[in-house]
Design a protein around this motif. Structure first.
Motif, PDB file in Angstrom:
ATOM      1  N   UNK A  73      -0.218  11.583 -10.090  1.00  0.00           N
ATOM      2  CA  UNK A  73      -1.117  12.754  -9.984  1.00  0.00           C
ATOM      3  C   UNK A  73      -0.435  13.951 -10.498  1.00  0.00           C
ATOM      4  N   UNK A  74       1.062  14.174  -9.860  1.00  0.00           N
ATOM      5  CA  UNK A  74       1.726  15.063 -10.315  1.00  0.00           C
ATOM      6  C   UNK A  74       2.076  15.001 -11.840  1.00  0.00           C
ATOM      7  N   UNK A  75       2.418  14.240 -12.386  1.00  0.00           N
ATOM      8  CA  UNK A  75       2.463  14.010 -13.849  1.00  0.00           C
ATOM      9  C   UNK A  75       1.370  14.477 -14.668  1.00  0.00           C
ATOM     10  N   UNK A  76       0.258  13.780 -14.194  1.00  0.00           N
ATOM     11  CA  UNK A  76      -0.875  14.310 -14.849  1.00  0.00           C
ATOM     12  C   UNK A  76      -1.415  15.805 -14.795  1.00  0.00           C
ATOM     13  N   UNK A  82      -8.416  11.138  -8.524  1.00  0.00           N
ATOM     14  CA  UNK A  82      -7.048  10.633  -8.790  1.00  0.00           C
ATOM     15  C   UNK A  82      -6.568  10.016  -7.462  1.00  0.00           C
ATOM     16  N   UNK A  83      -6.521  10.884  -6.397  1.00  0.00           N
ATOM     17  CA  UNK A  83      -5.985  10.497  -4.832  1.00  0.00           C
ATOM     18  C   UNK A  83      -6.783   9.278  -4.579  1.00  0.00           C
ATOM     19  N   UNK A  84      -8.042   8.890  -5.119  1.00  0.00           N
ATOM     20  CA  UNK A  84      -8.743   7.986  -4.652  1.00  0.00           C
ATOM     21  C   UNK A  84      -8.245   6.490  -5.198  1.00  0.00           C
ATOM     22  N   UNK A  85      -7.434   6.489  -6.326  1.00  0.00           N
ATOM     23  CA  UNK A  85      -7.041   5.325  -6.863  1.00  0.00           C
ATOM     24  C   UNK A  85      -6.091   4.768  -6.075  1.00  0.00           C
ATOM     25  N   UNK A 124       0.857  -1.037   0.075  1.00  0.00           N
ATOM     26  CA  UNK A 124      -0.068   0.008  -0.048  1.00  0.00           C
ATOM     27  C   UNK A 124       0.827   1.224   0.037  1.00  0.00           C
ATOM     28  N   UNK A 125       1.981   1.250   0.762  1.00  0.00           N
ATOM     29  CA  UNK A 125       2.830   2.455   0.588  1.00  0.00           C
ATOM     30  C   UNK A 125       3.522   2.578  -0.791  1.00  0.00           C
ATOM     31  N   UNK A 126       3.856   1.559  -1.569  1.00  0.00           N
ATOM     32  CA  UNK A 126       4.155   1.750  -2.779  1.00  0.00           C
ATOM     33  C   UNK A 126       3.086   2.152  -3.724  1.00  0.00           C
ATOM     34  N   UNK A 127       1.984   1.785  -3.649  1.00  0.00           N
ATOM     35  CA  UNK A 127       0.624   2.137  -4.311  1.00  0.00           C
ATOM     36  C   UNK A 127       0.683   3.537  -4.356  1.00  0.00           C
ATOM     37  N   UNK A 128       0.597   4.120  -2.875  1.00  0.00           N
ATOM     38  CA  UNK A 128       0.341   5.618  -2.581  1.00  0.00           C
ATOM     39  C   UNK A 128       1.227   6.453  -2.991  1.00  0.00           C
ATOM     40  N   UNK A 129       2.553   6.070  -3.014  1.00  0.00           N
ATOM     41  CA  UNK A 129       3.465   6.896  -3.596  1.00  0.00           C
ATOM     42  C   UNK A 129       3.664   7.043  -5.048  1.00  0.00           C
ATOM     43  N   UNK A 130       3.329   5.774  -5.832  1.00  0.00           N
ATOM     44  CA  UNK A 130       2.999   5.935  -7.224  1.00  0.00           C
ATOM     45  C   UNK A 130       1.991   6.836  -7.559  1.00  0.00           C
ATOM     46  N   UNK A 131       0.801   6.827  -6.700  1.00  0.00           N
ATOM     47  CA  UNK A 131      -0.278   7.472  -7.311  1.00  0.00           C
ATOM     48  C   UNK A 131      -0.029   9.085  -7.185  1.00  0.00           C
ATOM     49  N   UNK A 132       0.667   9.281  -6.087  1.00  0.00           N
ATOM     50  CA  UNK A 132       1.117  10.677  -5.775  1.00  0.00           C
ATOM     51  C   UNK A 132       1.933  11.236  -7.258  1.00  0.00           C
ATOM     52  N   UNK A 133       2.750  10.376  -7.329  1.00  0.00           N
ATOM     53  CA  UNK A 133       3.678  10.497  -8.766  1.00  0.00           C
ATOM     54  C   UNK A 133       2.914  10.885  -9.943  1.00  0.00           C
ATOM     55  N   UNK A 174       0.830  18.129 -14.525  1.00  0.00           N
ATOM     56  CA  UNK A 174       1.688  18.714 -15.262  1.00  0.00           C
ATOM     57  C   UNK A 174       1.542  18.827 -16.778  1.00  0.00           C
ATOM     58  N   UNK A 175       1.127  17.594 -17.193  1.00  0.00           N
ATOM     59  CA  UNK A 175       1.097  17.854 -18.539  1.00  0.00           C
ATOM     60  C   UNK A 175      -0.454  17.648 -19.312  1.00  0.00           C
ATOM     61  N   UNK A 176      -1.458  17.423 -18.444  1.00  0.00           N
ATOM     62  CA  UNK A 176      -2.723  17.681 -18.945  1.00  0.00           C
ATOM     63  C   UNK A 176      -3.704  18.191 -17.889  1.00  0.00           C
ATOM     64  N   UNK A 177      -3.602  19.307 -17.670  1.00  0.00           N
ATOM     65  CA  UNK A 177      -4.475  20.143 -16.766  1.00  0.00           C
ATOM     66  C   UNK A 177      -5.868  19.630 -16.911  1.00  0.00           C
ATOM     67  N   UNK A 178      -6.424  19.462 -18.324  1.00  0.00           N
ATOM     68  CA  UNK A 178      -7.901  19.294 -18.414  1.00  0.00           C
ATOM     69  C   UNK A 178      -8.038  17.842 -17.789  1.00  0.00           C
ATOM     70  N   UNK A 179      -7.356  16.922 -17.901  1.00  0.00           N
ATOM     71  CA  UNK A 179      -7.552  15.633 -17.428  1.00  0.00           C
ATOM     72  C   UNK A 179      -7.689  15.710 -15.996  1.00  0.00           C
ATOM     73  N   UNK A 180      -6.779  16.303 -15.348  1.00  0.00           N
ATOM     74  CA  UNK A 180      -6.506  16.626 -14.018  1.00  0.00           C
ATOM     75  C   UNK A 180      -7.821  17.166 -13.305  1.00  0.00           C
ATOM     76  N   UNK A 181      -8.393  17.949 -14.032  1.00  0.00           N
ATOM     77  CA  UNK A 181      -9.542  18.897 -13.507  1.00  0.00           C
ATOM     78  C   UNK A 181     -10.746  17.923 -13.468  1.00  0.00           C
ATOM     79  N   UNK A 182     -10.824  17.055 -14.823  1.00  0.00           N
ATOM     80  CA  UNK A 182     -11.799  16.168 -14.823  1.00  0.00           C
ATOM     81  C   UNK A 182     -11.937  15.254 -13.929  1.00  0.00           C
TER      82      UNK A 182
END
Lengths: 220, 205
Positions: free
Chosen positions: B101-104, B119-122, B90-99, B106-114
């Motif tokens: 989230x940051x990538x999305x 995203x954190x819920x993943x 679960x620690x690995x999963x939480x860390x990668x999800x955070x990552x 940065x690169x796709x704000x519209x997807x991020x907003x949608x």
């Protein structure tokens, strides 16, 4: 800190109207599964028989209650930015304890539940209650809230398991209840009830019945 | 190669995360109101799965399993840390999800907003941890198997959520009994779709 607050609370009536409401509401009007839509994953997969369903319900209740208690006791010291990780670690530690206990005392059930014990960690009821309740309330009410939600979850689990086991294999808690005469007369167990899809449909029907009784819950 | 393809087909259709194991149901029901958001979430879940499952498998094989640490020194050959697997996974999963989230962001704000709150819920999506635990339980032996299995599971989840969203978009115009509207009908629909998916059972390539 938690024991201190508990002692202080004990001077107030332990079961004030508010606390009783915390226990009662999740059973029906705020049921975690049928109303809040939390924790459905495991609700469906472990309901083929009563016994695993009961063990699962008990495990979830214990984990919800104690994680609520611990997080609520720590709520003022957890920085909000890393709270998800902290919550996950507390939950994961509790789930590991439960998993080891199950393996030690009820090994056959633990085998049957397989990965679903571990999946209690990601059961949305836990995170949902921590975020919505324990982070903003005192330890004792949070503990009761955890128990209430665990029991509300267990209630649905047991209901679904009852129907699936009864119609699917003619048993109740592992004992055959449909008399042999029925089978001789041509009654056949409904094999479809054991398969995964029927769990979904059973819950759908439970929701239907519940909402037609409580009109306030209807979606628009 | 044939084995891998078989594994892929199995994980998409037969061992479908939603229809056979009900994993990731919470976000599946909550986000499937429109096709567009469900597409985004499906892609995000698939991506997180492909990254986390192999990482967790590596950790399990070289750190946690009974005797896994024997590559460090022979003294550790009897060590069994598998009781730590939940917390590490679960620690690995939480860390990668955070990552992610940051990538999305940065690169796709519209997807991020949608995707917003989902995203954190993943991180607490049962499908992600479920795949990691299934990999551990079924004892896959190579990293290619694990990657194919996680990719297949992700695609299966993606298919399930997009098709439910498409049905729910249409069903808005039908006259459903009021108490069944919303959640109730979504459950029954999923049940019917699961029955349809059961027809894939027994297919072997």
């Amino acid at each position: 800190m938690s024991s201190e607050q508990l002692e202080k609370k004990e001077k107030d009536p332990m079961f004030s109207a508010k606390v009783v409401k915390l226990l009662k509401n999740p059973l029906n009007l705020e049921n975690p599964i049928t109303v809040q839509v939390l924790g459905i994953c495991s609700a469906l997969a472990v309901t083929v028989q009563m016994k695993p369903a009961l063990v699962m319900a008990l495990s979830v209740t214990v984990v919800t209650a104690f994680s609520n208690l611990i997080i609520s006791a720590l709520r003022n010291t957890i920085p909000s930015r890393i709270r998800i990780i902290v919550q996950l670690v507390v939950i994961a530690a509790l789930v590991i304890i439960v998993d080891q206990l199950l393996k030690a005392y009820v090994y056959d059930v633990s085998k049957k539940l397989s990965v679903f014990v571990g999946l209690i960690i990601t059961n949305c009821i836990l995170m949902g209650r921590l975020e919505a309740y324990a982070m903003a309330n005192k330890p004792w009410p949070s503990f009761v809230d955890g128990i209430g939600n665990g029991v509300g979850y267990g209630l649905i689990l047991v209901m679904v398991a009852f129907f699936r086991e009864f119609f699917g294999s003619g048993k109740f808690y592992g004992f055959t209840v449909i008399p042999k005469a029925f089978y001789d007369a041509g009654y056949v167990n409904n094999g479809l009830m054991i398969l995964p899809p029927m769990a979904l449909i059973t819950i759908g029907i439970i929701i239907w019945i519940q909402r037609s009784k409580n009109r306030g819950l209807i979606d628009n | 190669m044939e084995n891998l393809f078989n594994l892929f087909v199995r994980s998409v259709f037969i061992d479908n995360m939603i229809f056979a194991y009900f994993l990731g149901m919470c976000s599946y029901l909550a986000v499937s109101k429109t096709v567009k958001t469900s597409l985004g979430l499906g892609v995000a879940v698939t991506f997180v799965l492909i990254v986390t499952a192999p990482v967790n498998w590596l950790l399990d094989t070289y750190l946690l399993k009974a005797g896994a640490l024997s590559w460090v020194s022979a003294d550790f050959a009897t060590l069994d840390l598998s009781y730590l697997s939940f917390i590490i996974f679960i620690a690995v999963i939480a860390a990668i999800v955070q990552l992610v989230e940051m990538v999305v962001e940065k690169f796709s704000p519209s997807l991020y907003n949608a995707l917003g709150i989902f995203l954190p819920l993943i991180a607490v999506n049962c499908a992600i941890l479920g795949v990691a635990l299934f990999v551990q339980e079924r004892e896959y032996t190579s990293i290619s198997e694990v990657t194919v299995y996680s990719f297949g599971s992700g695609i299966g989840w993606f298919l399930a959520i997009v098709s439910l969203a498409a049905i729910r978009e249409k069903i808005r115009y039908s006259n459903i009994p009021a108490p069944l509207r919303g959640l109730g009908i979504a459950f029954i629909l999923t049940g019917l779709m699961a029955i349809a998916f059961m027809s894939f059972m027994g297919i072997k390539i």
